[in-house]
Design a protein around this motif. Sequence first.
Motif, PDB file in Angstrom:
ATOM      1  N   VAL A 188       1.315  -1.643   0.136  1.00  0.00           N
ATOM      2  CA  VAL A 188       0.059  -0.077   0.172  1.00  0.00           C
ATOM      3  C   VAL A 188       0.828   1.331   0.238  1.00  0.00           C
ATOM      4  CG1 VAL A 188      -2.019  -0.957   1.346  1.00  0.00           C
ATOM      5  CG2 VAL A 188      -0.158   0.023   2.586  1.00  0.00           C
ATOM      6  N   LEU A 189      -0.259   2.811  -0.452  1.00  0.00           N
ATOM      7  CA  LEU A 189       0.809   3.272  -0.668  1.00  0.00           C
ATOM      8  C   LEU A 189      -0.136   4.787  -0.010  1.00  0.00           C
ATOM      9  CD1 LEU A 189       3.191   5.778  -1.288  1.00  0.00           C
ATOM     10  CD2 LEU A 189       2.482   5.445  -3.037  1.00  0.00           C
ATOM     11  N   GLY A 190       0.071   5.801   1.023  1.00  0.00           N
ATOM     12  CA  GLY A 190      -0.850   6.032   1.232  1.00  0.00           C
ATOM     13  C   GLY A 190      -0.790   7.884   0.957  1.00  0.00           C
ATOM     14  N   LEU A 191      -1.114   8.561   0.471  1.00  0.00           N
ATOM     15  CA  LEU A 191      -0.728  10.111   0.579  1.00  0.00           C
ATOM     16  C   LEU A 191      -1.740  10.917   0.343  1.00  0.00           C
ATOM     17  CD1 LEU A 191       0.089   9.973  -3.307  1.00  0.00           C
ATOM     18  CD2 LEU A 191       1.949   9.994  -1.219  1.00  0.00           C
ATOM     19  N   ARG A 192      -0.990  12.048   1.435  1.00  0.00           N
ATOM     20  CA  ARG A 192      -1.957  13.488   1.848  1.00  0.00           C
ATOM     21  C   ARG A 192      -2.187  14.404   1.286  1.00  0.00           C
ATOM     22  NH1 ARG A 192      -2.700  14.900   8.297  1.00  0.00           N
ATOM     23  NH2 ARG A 192      -4.422  16.769   8.130  1.00  0.00           N
ATOM     24  N   VAL A 193      -2.519  14.540   1.200  1.00  0.00           N
ATOM     25  CA  VAL A 193      -3.164  16.114   0.070  1.00  0.00           C
ATOM     26  C   VAL A 193      -4.088  17.202   0.979  1.00  0.00           C
ATOM     27  CG1 VAL A 193      -3.725  17.314  -2.100  1.00  0.00           C
ATOM     28  CG2 VAL A 193      -3.118  14.751  -1.893  1.00  0.00           C
ATOM     29  N   ASN A 194      -3.375  18.078   0.762  1.00  0.00           N
ATOM     30  CA  ASN A 194      -4.216  19.159   1.282  1.00  0.00           C
ATOM     31  C   ASN A 194      -4.440  20.274   0.325  1.00  0.00           C
ATOM     32  OD1 ASN A 194      -2.128  21.023   0.030  1.00  0.00           O
ATOM     33  ND2 ASN A 194      -1.283  21.336   2.555  1.00  0.00           N
ATOM     34  N   ALA A 195      -5.770  21.709   0.470  1.00  0.00           N
ATOM     35  CA  ALA A 195      -6.015  22.038  -0.559  1.00  0.00           C
ATOM     36  C   ALA A 195      -5.383  23.007  -0.722  1.00  0.00           C
ATOM     37  CB  ALA A 195      -7.681  23.068   0.316  1.00  0.00           C
ATOM     38  N   ASN A 196      -3.884  23.069  -0.965  1.00  0.00           N
ATOM     39  CA  ASN A 196      -3.177  23.276  -2.051  1.00  0.00           C
ATOM     40  C   ASN A 196      -2.212  22.690  -2.639  1.00  0.00           C
ATOM     41  OD1 ASN A 196      -4.077  26.278  -0.750  1.00  0.00           O
ATOM     42  ND2 ASN A 196      -2.894  26.268   0.487  1.00  0.00           N
ATOM     43  N   SER A 197      -3.224  21.002  -2.885  1.00  0.00           N
ATOM     44  CA  SER A 197      -2.225  19.999  -3.700  1.00  0.00           C
ATOM     45  C   SER A 197      -1.197  19.698  -3.443  1.00  0.00           C
ATOM     46  CB  SER A 197      -2.236  20.925  -5.554  1.00  0.00           C
ATOM     47  OG  SER A 197      -3.465  20.806  -5.385  1.00  0.00           O
ATOM     48  N   ALA A 198      -0.278  20.429  -1.933  1.00  0.00           N
ATOM     49  CA  ALA A 198       0.621  19.961  -0.734  1.00  0.00           C
ATOM     50  C   ALA A 198       0.036  18.649  -0.548  1.00  0.00           C
ATOM     51  CB  ALA A 198       0.416  20.797  -0.385  1.00  0.00           C
ATOM     52  N   PHE A 199       1.120  17.002  -1.066  1.00  0.00           N
ATOM     53  CA  PHE A 199       0.898  15.793  -0.575  1.00  0.00           C
ATOM     54  C   PHE A 199       3.088  15.271   0.401  1.00  0.00           C
ATOM     55  CE2 PHE A 199       2.686  15.658  -4.441  1.00  0.00           C
ATOM     56  CZ  PHE A 199       3.296  14.555  -4.642  1.00  0.00           C
ATOM     57  N   THR A 200       1.658  14.316   1.274  1.00  0.00           N
ATOM     58  CA  THR A 200       2.645  14.093   1.611  1.00  0.00           C
ATOM     59  C   THR A 200       2.581  12.695   1.591  1.00  0.00           C
ATOM     60  OG1 THR A 200       4.354  13.309   3.879  1.00  0.00           O
ATOM     61  CG2 THR A 200       2.092  14.055   4.146  1.00  0.00           C
ATOM     62  N   SER A 201       3.593  11.301   1.734  1.00  0.00           N
ATOM     63  CA  SER A 201       3.647   9.821   2.604  1.00  0.00           C
ATOM     64  C   SER A 201       3.027   9.583   3.664  1.00  0.00           C
ATOM     65  CB  SER A 201       4.486   8.513   1.714  1.00  0.00           C
ATOM     66  OG  SER A 201       5.501   9.600   2.445  1.00  0.00           O
ATOM     67  N   ILE A 202       2.177   9.288   3.734  1.00  0.00           N
ATOM     68  CA  ILE A 202       2.198   8.452   4.818  1.00  0.00           C
ATOM     69  C   ILE A 202       2.107   6.587   4.762  1.00  0.00           C
ATOM     70  CG2 ILE A 202       0.202   8.081   6.774  1.00  0.00           C
ATOM     71  CD1 ILE A 202      -1.634   9.667   5.153  1.00  0.00           C
ATOM     72  N   PRO A 203       3.423   6.265   5.778  1.00  0.00           N
ATOM     73  CA  PRO A 203       3.875   5.460   6.389  1.00  0.00           C
ATOM     74  C   PRO A 203       3.001   3.776   6.565  1.00  0.00           C
ATOM     75  CG  PRO A 203       4.590   6.894   7.876  1.00  0.00           C
ATOM     76  CD  PRO A 203       4.047   7.287   7.095  1.00  0.00           C
ATOM     77  N   PRO A 204       2.310   2.960   6.156  1.00  0.00           N
ATOM     78  CA  PRO A 204       1.612   2.188   6.396  1.00  0.00           C
ATOM     79  C   PRO A 204       2.530   1.463   7.457  1.00  0.00           C
ATOM     80  CG  PRO A 204       3.036   1.597   4.575  1.00  0.00           C
ATOM     81  CD  PRO A 204       2.676   2.293   5.218  1.00  0.00           C
ATOM     82  N   LEU A 205       1.500   0.851   8.234  1.00  0.00           N
ATOM     83  CA  LEU A 205       2.675  -0.052   9.046  1.00  0.00           C
ATOM     84  C   LEU A 205       2.066  -1.593   9.407  1.00  0.00           C
ATOM     85  CD1 LEU A 205       1.098   2.617  12.180  1.00  0.00           C
ATOM     86  CD2 LEU A 205       3.541   2.467  11.154  1.00  0.00           C
TER      87      LEU A 205
END
Length: 76
Positions: free
Chosen positions: A56-73
């Motif tokens: 899996v790959l999790g991405l968090r995206v905000n309203a300004n289209s900036a994103f970061t990955s979310i590490p799976p556990l």
Amino acid sequence: ATIPISVRTSASGLATSSITLPAWGHASFMLLDRFPATAGQAGVIEFGANAGRVSVLGLRVNANSAFTSIPPLPKR
């Protein structure tokens, strides 16, 4: 393979679904498209595998289209 999905939030409780994938298949979706009750909530999403492996790959995206990955556990 059928991949079970469980989503838990403090406000909406538990929601479940599944994705059916062929060997070497893949799927992508936005969490809010599949689980609209999760909007603005914190929680956990679990993907299972009855056989084989799941990545899996999790991405968090905000309203300004900036994103970061979310590490799976790993599930313990």
